[in-house]
Design a protein around this motif. Structure first.
Motif, PDB file in Angstrom:
ATOM      1  N   TRP A 136       0.854  -1.265  -0.026  1.00 51.17           N
ATOM      2  CA  TRP A 136      -0.021  -0.022   0.028  1.00 51.17           C
ATOM      3  C   TRP A 136       0.762   1.067   0.074  1.00 51.17           C
ATOM      4  CZ3 TRP A 136      -5.230  -0.841  -0.573  1.00 51.17           C
ATOM      5  CH2 TRP A 136      -5.583  -1.933   0.025  1.00 51.17           C
ATOM      6  N   GLY A 137       0.383   2.356  -0.759  1.00 54.06           N
ATOM      7  CA  GLY A 137       0.944   3.558  -0.462  1.00 54.06           C
ATOM      8  C   GLY A 137       0.306   4.087   0.734  1.00 54.06           C
ATOM      9  N   SER A 138       0.947   5.510   0.927  1.00 50.34           N
ATOM     10  CA  SER A 138       0.613   6.017   2.064  1.00 50.34           C
ATOM     11  C   SER A 138      -0.757   6.894   1.983  1.00 50.34           C
ATOM     12  CB  SER A 138       1.606   7.168   2.516  1.00 50.34           C
ATOM     13  OG  SER A 138       1.870   8.055   1.671  1.00 50.34           O
ATOM     14  N   GLY A 139      -1.263   6.895   0.851  1.00 50.41           N
ATOM     15  CA  GLY A 139      -2.519   7.629   0.673  1.00 50.41           C
ATOM     16  C   GLY A 139      -2.456   9.128   0.117  1.00 50.41           C
ATOM     17  N   THR A 140      -3.305   9.473  -0.826  1.00 50.41           N
ATOM     18  CA  THR A 140      -3.365  11.021  -0.966  1.00 50.41           C
ATOM     19  C   THR A 140      -5.000  11.423  -1.006  1.00 50.41           C
ATOM     20  OG1 THR A 140      -3.109  12.483  -2.815  1.00 50.41           O
ATOM     21  CG2 THR A 140      -3.912  10.720  -3.460  1.00 50.41           C
ATOM     22  N   LEU A 141      -5.228  12.576  -0.294  1.00 47.37           N
ATOM     23  CA  LEU A 141      -6.426  12.835  -0.042  1.00 47.37           C
ATOM     24  C   LEU A 141      -7.132  13.608  -1.259  1.00 47.37           C
ATOM     25  CD1 LEU A 141      -8.858  13.670   2.129  1.00 47.37           C
ATOM     26  CD2 LEU A 141      -7.664  15.734   2.677  1.00 47.37           C
ATOM     27  N   VAL A 142      -8.492  13.132  -1.557  1.00 50.76           N
ATOM     28  CA  VAL A 142      -9.314  13.909  -2.544  1.00 50.76           C
ATOM     29  C   VAL A 142     -10.303  14.426  -1.809  1.00 50.76           C
ATOM     30  CG1 VAL A 142     -10.675  13.456  -4.761  1.00 50.76           C
ATOM     31  CG2 VAL A 142      -8.412  12.497  -4.207  1.00 50.76           C
ATOM     32  N   THR A 143     -10.849  15.695  -2.106  1.00 52.44           N
ATOM     33  CA  THR A 143     -11.920  16.319  -1.466  1.00 52.44           C
ATOM     34  C   THR A 143     -12.671  17.036  -2.555  1.00 52.44           C
ATOM     35  OG1 THR A 143     -10.444  16.965   0.606  1.00 52.44           O
ATOM     36  CG2 THR A 143     -12.578  18.180   0.233  1.00 52.44           C
ATOM     37  N   VAL A 144     -13.940  16.889  -2.497  1.00 53.91           N
ATOM     38  CA  VAL A 144     -14.846  17.030  -3.588  1.00 53.91           C
ATOM     39  C   VAL A 144     -15.903  18.068  -2.895  1.00 53.91           C
ATOM     40  CG1 VAL A 144     -16.338  16.700  -5.703  1.00 53.91           C
ATOM     41  CG2 VAL A 144     -14.540  15.247  -4.855  1.00 53.91           C
ATOM     42  N   SER A 145     -15.891  19.317  -3.236  1.00 62.71           N
ATOM     43  CA  SER A 145     -16.971  20.174  -2.557  1.00 62.71           C
ATOM     44  C   SER A 145     -18.080  20.548  -3.347  1.00 62.71           C
ATOM     45  CB  SER A 145     -16.081  21.717  -2.474  1.00 62.71           C
ATOM     46  OG  SER A 145     -15.733  22.146  -3.693  1.00 62.71           O
ATOM     47  N   SER A 146     -19.130  20.853  -2.816  1.00 65.65           N
ATOM     48  CA  SER A 146     -20.509  20.755  -3.641  1.00 65.65           C
ATOM     49  C   SER A 146     -20.629  22.131  -3.874  1.00 65.65           C
ATOM     50  CB  SER A 146     -21.519  20.231  -2.711  1.00 65.65           C
ATOM     51  OG  SER A 146     -21.609  20.900  -1.425  1.00 65.65           O
TER      52      SER A 146
END
Length: 115
Positions: free
Chosen positions: A105-115
């Motif tokens: 696994w990678g350490s992760g990357t945050l994706v934030t989708v605003s409405s």
């Protein structure tokens, strides 16, 4: 050993697009699949998309028609093109690699989708 490094996460408005990339280093012998998972706050980690060494792809129903996974075996990379993003896609996205039956696994990357 295998190391995975993700890039491309960020903040985007609903309807927008993002492209995630994952670069793998180390021995790529006996790698059977690479893919992307995600984990939203308070939820379990779930499969987003996966591509096998033979080129077979599988997607979560929630992203079919919006996300596209691609793999470059020469560069040891796997990308996830995400279009028509929805607030429900907000999560930490993890790159995954399966080698000899072991998950990396990678350490992760945050994706934030605003409405």
């Amino acid at each position: 050993q295998v190391q995975l490094v993700e890039s491309g996460g960020g903040l985007v408005q609903a309807g927008g697009s993002l492209r995630l990339s994952c670069a793998a280093s180390g021995s790529m012998l006996r790698v059977s699949a690479m893919g992307w998972y995600r984990q939203a706050p308070g939820k379990q980690r779930e499969l987003v998309a996966i591509v096998t060494s033979g080129g077979y792809t599988n997607y979560a129903d929630s992203v079919k028609g919006r996300f596209t996974i691609s793999r470059d075996n020469a560069k040891n990379t796997v990308d996830l093109q995400m279009n028509s993003l929805e607030p429900e896609d907000t999560a930490v996205y993890y790159c995954n690699l399966v080698k000899s039956g072991v998950n990396y696994w990678g350490s992760g990357t945050l994706v934030t989708v605003s409405s």
